[in-house]
Design an enzyme around this catalytic site. Structure first.
Site, PDB file in Angstrom:
ATOM      1  N   TYR A  67       0.856  -1.195   0.000  1.00  0.00           N
ATOM      2  CA  TYR A  67       0.000   0.000   0.000  1.00  0.00           C
ATOM      3  C   TYR A  67       0.883   1.232   0.000  1.00  0.00           C
ATOM      4  O   TYR A  67       1.829   1.314   0.785  1.00  0.00           O
ATOM      5  CB  TYR A  67      -0.881   0.030   1.255  1.00  0.00           C
ATOM      6  CG  TYR A  67      -2.325  -0.247   0.939  1.00  0.00           C
ATOM      7  CD1 TYR A  67      -3.009   0.589   0.053  1.00  0.00           C
ATOM      8  CD2 TYR A  67      -2.997  -1.308   1.517  1.00  0.00           C
ATOM      9  CE1 TYR A  67      -4.339   0.331  -0.258  1.00  0.00           C
ATOM     10  CE2 TYR A  67      -4.322  -1.562   1.208  1.00  0.00           C
ATOM     11  CZ  TYR A  67      -4.984  -0.739   0.318  1.00  0.00           C
ATOM     12  OH  TYR A  67      -6.292  -0.991   0.007  1.00  0.00           O
ATOM     13  N   GLU A  69      -0.591   4.744  -0.491  1.00  0.00           N
ATOM     14  CA  GLU A  69      -1.444   5.919  -0.722  1.00  0.00           C
ATOM     15  C   GLU A  69      -0.645   7.188  -0.484  1.00  0.00           C
ATOM     16  O   GLU A  69       0.126   7.277   0.471  1.00  0.00           O
ATOM     17  CB  GLU A  69      -2.665   5.880   0.208  1.00  0.00           C
ATOM     18  CG  GLU A  69      -3.700   4.892  -0.268  1.00  0.00           C
ATOM     19  CD  GLU A  69      -4.928   4.841   0.623  1.00  0.00           C
ATOM     20  OE1 GLU A  69      -5.070   5.693   1.509  1.00  0.00           O
ATOM     21  OE2 GLU A  69      -5.740   3.930   0.417  1.00  0.00           O
ATOM     22  N   ASP A 213      -6.119  13.153 -25.274  1.00  0.00           N
ATOM     23  CA  ASP A 213      -6.037  11.755 -24.854  1.00  0.00           C
ATOM     24  C   ASP A 213      -5.301  11.034 -25.984  1.00  0.00           C
ATOM     25  O   ASP A 213      -5.884  10.679 -27.008  1.00  0.00           O
ATOM     26  CB  ASP A 213      -7.444  11.190 -24.652  1.00  0.00           C
ATOM     27  CG  ASP A 213      -7.416   9.710 -24.273  1.00  0.00           C
ATOM     28  OD1 ASP A 213      -6.335   9.085 -24.373  1.00  0.00           O
ATOM     29  OD2 ASP A 213      -8.482   9.179 -23.891  1.00  0.00           O
ATOM     30  N   THR A 239      -3.115   5.913 -21.999  1.00  0.00           N
ATOM     31  CA  THR A 239      -2.929   4.579 -21.468  1.00  0.00           C
ATOM     32  C   THR A 239      -1.498   4.159 -21.822  1.00  0.00           C
ATOM     33  O   THR A 239      -0.850   4.787 -22.670  1.00  0.00           O
ATOM     34  CB  THR A 239      -3.939   3.577 -22.061  1.00  0.00           C
ATOM     35  OG1 THR A 239      -3.940   3.721 -23.478  1.00  0.00           O
ATOM     36  CG2 THR A 239      -5.325   3.807 -21.512  1.00  0.00           C
ATOM     37  N   LYS A 242      -0.935   0.437 -25.101  1.00  0.00           N
ATOM     38  CA  LYS A 242      -1.244   0.361 -26.538  1.00  0.00           C
ATOM     39  C   LYS A 242       0.074   0.476 -27.299  1.00  0.00           C
ATOM     40  O   LYS A 242       0.964  -0.350 -27.083  1.00  0.00           O
ATOM     41  CB  LYS A 242      -2.270   1.436 -26.892  1.00  0.00           C
ATOM     42  CG  LYS A 242      -3.610   1.249 -26.148  1.00  0.00           C
ATOM     43  CD  LYS A 242      -4.671   2.197 -26.620  1.00  0.00           C
ATOM     44  CE  LYS A 242      -6.034   1.892 -26.050  1.00  0.00           C
ATOM     45  NZ  LYS A 242      -6.261   2.458 -24.704  1.00  0.00           N
ATOM     46  N   ARG A 248      -1.018  -2.588 -18.478  1.00  0.00           N
ATOM     47  CA  ARG A 248      -2.344  -1.971 -18.643  1.00  0.00           C
ATOM     48  C   ARG A 248      -2.518  -0.897 -17.582  1.00  0.00           C
ATOM     49  O   ARG A 248      -2.620  -1.201 -16.390  1.00  0.00           O
ATOM     50  CB  ARG A 248      -3.450  -3.009 -18.456  1.00  0.00           C
ATOM     51  CG  ARG A 248      -3.324  -4.219 -19.354  1.00  0.00           C
ATOM     52  CD  ARG A 248      -4.598  -5.020 -19.348  1.00  0.00           C
ATOM     53  NE  ARG A 248      -5.632  -4.282 -20.034  1.00  0.00           N
ATOM     54  CZ  ARG A 248      -5.716  -4.198 -21.364  1.00  0.00           C
ATOM     55  NH1 ARG A 248      -4.848  -4.812 -22.140  1.00  0.00           N
ATOM     56  NH2 ARG A 248      -6.679  -3.499 -21.920  1.00  0.00           N
TER      57      ARG A 248
HETATM   58  N1  DSN Z   1     -11.020   0.072 -25.713  1.00  0.00           N
HETATM   59  C1  DSN Z   1      -9.865   0.782 -26.221  1.00  0.00           C
HETATM   60  C2  DSN Z   1      -9.718   0.592 -27.690  1.00  0.00           C
HETATM   61  O1  DSN Z   1      -9.805  -0.541 -28.114  1.00  0.00           O
HETATM   62  O2  DSN Z   1      -9.470   1.541 -28.421  1.00  0.00           O
HETATM   63  C3  DSN Z   1      -9.876   2.173 -25.851  1.00  0.00           C
HETATM   64  O3  DSN Z   1     -10.055   2.270 -24.476  1.00  0.00           O
END
Ligand code: DSN
Length: 436
Positions: A67, A69, A213, A239, A242, A248
């Site tokens: 933890y 925080e 984003d 994110t 990707k 993730r």
């Molecule tokens: N679900 C993702 C995508 O496939 O683009 C985006 O969050």
């Protein structure tokens, strides 16, 4: 090693020693099958990638137990010395990678990073603008079924009907009319470059905060294969799993000190409790990988491969939305083939090509059926495919779609078997996790 006899009779005596296969054969079997699936099928989902062994190891590390925080140096728990080390490294590497002054590396996901920006910048009911889901936007950018669309007042912009490109004049007109407090650029199924400077000018004119984003393209930005949203955007979210090829998770980046307190307070304690420190550690690893010179080559290769795939699909009779791609992804319009996205996703999966059905701009079919598929090259590029292989993949996809076009959703079993054989050969030539 302890020889305390009490551990020998303890029903949990395997606790310290058993691997997953011994402790839980059912879950181990599913993990093994998932590994085989990733090894034996070609991953074309534009938002997926294949993380390094080091990223997986950090994700499965003992930081799972901790933890932490708070933020480095200001925690609500003791024992955070090494949590501080990994979080500080993750922050410093993220700042270096994207050339910005501040980073929060605690968001657990893409949804939560965007929720944190909303919490920091908006009051319930406030107006914001984002790309329409039907034009390639994201659920968290104002969809009526998402919190962003339920608790705030979303106004969307979209692509033009002919060229299928974002119409910047319409973006400006909508912004002037609705005076949003926040404008979001970035999407999940838009294959052209974003004009961040033009968005900046519009945001300045109406006094809006500009958020990018960049989840889909952050690996390209890191590797110099897509223009950076900095210095144009006030806040940038991404994110990390990707094109960036990490665990993730999510991150928030910004330049102006005035955003530091509201954004950090929004992530913790506003939305989240204890950060996932094992994932923060894995993010630090991924950022180190992305700072290495080879990552630039990787990022440019993703785009080169996407162009090769799009060209091959077009040569084989399939239409690419907007006529091509500048990034890692593309939307394939199946309308002329009278094949739905749903049938194509299933048929391609039978042929060991994994992708997702996706609405195309002005789609008349429901999101569960759709008239298109979305394809991306980050995962295939990681396993070593180049333009030659992606040209071949374009041919394979077209063969499966033609089978569906002739025979309906059941497709052509012979074609699909033949494609499976050629996919197997490609996968064997470019293995994934070869020692596993
Ligand atoms: N679900 C993702 C995508 O496939 O683009 C985006 O969050």
């Amino acid at each position: 090693m302890s020889t305390n006899p009490s551990t020998l009779t303890d029903p949990m005596s395997g606790f310290w020693h058993d691997d997953l296969a011994t402790a839980d054969p059912e879950i181990a079997a599913a993990v093994g099958k998932e590994l085989a699936r990733q090894q034996d099928k070609i991953e074309l989902i534009a938002s997926e990638n294949i993380a390094s062994k080091a990223v997986l190891e950090a994700t499965g590390s003992v930081f799972t137990n901790k933890y932490a925080e708070g933020y480095p140096g200001k925690r609500y728990y003791g024992g955070c010395d090494y949590a501080d080390v990994v979080e500080t490294l993750a922050i410093e590497r993220a700042k270096q990678l994207f050339g910005c002054n501040f980073a929060n590396v605690q968001p657990n996901s893409g949804s939560q990073m965007n929720q944190a920006v909303f919490l920091a910048m908006l009051e319930p009911g406030d107006t914001f603008m984002g790309l329409d889901l039907n034009s390639g936007g994201h659920l968290t950018h104002g969809s009526p079924v998402n919190m962003s669309g339920k608790w705030f007042n979303p106004v969307s912009y979209g692509v033009t009907e002919g060229e299928e490109l974002i119409d910047m004049d319409a973006v400006a007109a909508t912004a002037r009319e609705h005076k949003p407090k926040l404008i979001i650029c970035g999407g999940t199924a838009y294959s052209r470059q974003w004009d961040f400077a033009a968005f900046r000018a519009i945001a300045d004119e109406v006094g809006a905060v500009l958020l990018c984003d960049m989840s889909h393209i952050s690996g390209l930005v890191a590797g110099g294969a897509h223009p950076s949203p900095f210095p144009h955007c006030d806040i940038v979210t991404s994110t990390t799993h990707k094109s960036l090829r990490g665990p993730r998770s999510g991150i928030i980046l910004w330049n102006d000190e005035k955003f530091t307190k509201p954004l950090n307070m929004a992530v913790f304690p506003g939305l989240q409790g204890g950060p996932l420190m094992h994932v923060v550690a894995a993010k630090a690893v991924a950022f180190k990988e992305a700072l290495a010179p080879e990552f630039k080559t990787y990022a440019h290769r993703i785009v080169e491969n996407a162009r090769a795939l799009a060209a091959s699909l077009e040569e084989n009779g399939l239409r690419i939305v907007s006529g091509g791609t500048d990034n890692h992804s593309m939307l394939v319009d199946l309308t002329a083939k009278d094949v739905t996205g749903k049938a194509a996703e299933a048929g391609l999966d039978r042929a060991w090509l994994t992708c997702n059905k996706n609405g195309i701009p002005f789609d008349t079919r429901s999101p569960f059926v759709t008239s298109g598929i979305r394809l991306g090259t980050p995962a295939g590029t990681t396993r070593g495919f180049g333009p030659l292989e992606f040209r071949q993949i374009g041919q394979l996809i077209a063969e499966v779609v033609d089978g569906l076009s002739k025979n309906g959703p059941e497709g052509d079993a012979q074609i699909e078997e033949s494609v499976r054989g050629r996919v197997a050969k490609l996968c064997a030539d470019f293995p994934v996790y070869p020692e596993s």
